[in-house]
Design a protein around this motif. Sequence first.
Motif, mmCIF file in Angstrom:
data_model
loop_
_atom_site.group_PDB
_atom_site.id
_atom_site.type_symbol
_atom_site.label_atom_id
_atom_site.label_comp_id
_atom_site.label_asym_id
_atom_site.label_seq_id
_atom_site.Cartn_x
_atom_site.Cartn_y
_atom_site.Cartn_z
ATOM 1 N N ARG A 54 0.864 -1.196 0.189
ATOM 2 C CA ARG A 54 -0.049 -0.066 0.096
ATOM 3 C C ARG A 54 0.941 1.080 -0.097
ATOM 4 N NH1 ARG A 54 -2.237 -3.487 3.524
ATOM 5 N NH2 ARG A 54 -1.300 -2.478 5.118
ATOM 6 N N GLN A 55 1.987 1.046 -0.191
ATOM 7 C CA GLN A 55 2.869 2.564 -0.165
ATOM 8 C C GLN A 55 3.049 2.726 -1.826
ATOM 9 O OE1 GLN A 55 4.019 4.208 2.593
ATOM 10 N NE2 GLN A 55 2.508 2.339 3.209
ATOM 11 N N CYS A 56 3.359 3.821 -2.136
ATOM 12 C CA CYS A 56 3.522 4.338 -3.555
ATOM 13 C C CYS A 56 4.589 3.567 -4.423
ATOM 14 C CB CYS A 56 3.920 5.906 -3.785
ATOM 15 S SG CYS A 56 5.463 6.268 -2.818
ATOM 16 N N THR A 57 5.475 3.158 -3.636
ATOM 17 C CA THR A 57 6.700 2.334 -4.159
ATOM 18 C C THR A 57 6.005 0.863 -4.738
ATOM 19 O OG1 THR A 57 7.190 1.764 -2.194
ATOM 20 C CG2 THR A 57 8.616 3.473 -3.259
ATOM 21 N N SER A 58 5.350 0.433 -3.974
ATOM 22 C CA SER A 58 4.596 -1.253 -4.068
ATOM 23 C C SER A 58 3.692 -0.985 -5.143
ATOM 24 C CB SER A 58 3.975 -1.574 -2.920
ATOM 25 O OG SER A 58 3.448 -3.008 -3.195
#
Length: 279
Positions: A54-58
């Motif tokens: 749920r992070q931008c990178t993921s």
Amino acid sequence: MKKKLLNYLILLACLATVSVSCSGSAQAAVLGDDYPFSWKYGGFGVDPWTMYWRQCTSFAAYRLSNTNGFTLPIGYGNAITWGNIARANGHRVDMNPAVGSIAWFSAGVNGAGHMGHVAWVAEVHGDQVTIEEYNYDAGQGPEKYHKRSFHKSQVSGYIHFKDLESGTQNGNPTNSSIKVGDSVRFTGTFRVTSVSGNTITSQDLAGGTPTKHNIVDPSPVLEVDAQGNPTSDQYLNPGETFTIPGNFKVLAIDPPSDGILVQIGNLKTWVTQSVLEKI
């Protein structure tokens, strides 16, 4: 009824796994919240690219894999490091968005936090870009899907791992219509990489780490802010942004490096073909 059931099952499969390639996912359009169901609603977890759920990178790594067909190598870390690592790995990072590229934001740029931000470019219409992202809280709450549009200059760069737009191959633009003797102009804005005496370099213009062949005479350039508006001082420092107004004659072309030689001010300079458009 059977067809509707089949479509429903395909939709569930797309939400539940990263190994399914959904029909039509490579088109230039907003795809919506296709992040895997178990990651979206699960607790704490790490994806196959070592990014936290749920992070931008993921979300960006997932889109690159599921839609672009590109596997992000391990080690890209927080969003703030993506652009520099990508350049070091030979990927083009510039100010020219393409569908399927990654919009990269340094700390504080266009709402990014202290660890930076990354997002997937869904649409490009002239100077307007639409991105899809996770964990950008615009009122919907943290760790959730979001999409927004803005002027293409409001990023730190666009990372071209493997773009989806027609006219690109392996993440690199094809612009074979430009020939020696043609008139061209520069598109977008560029960041200063270094300043030496009365010259500058820019990774955006060079298409990678600048060399002695990419030195620019700054006398014709125009310093601008994040919105593309001219600034008052016109003294360029590393990290500041500029445009190059005017028309330029193509003096030479080097197809293996995707380079074009033009004269900017008093210096002949090699620039990457992607920053130019034929007039």
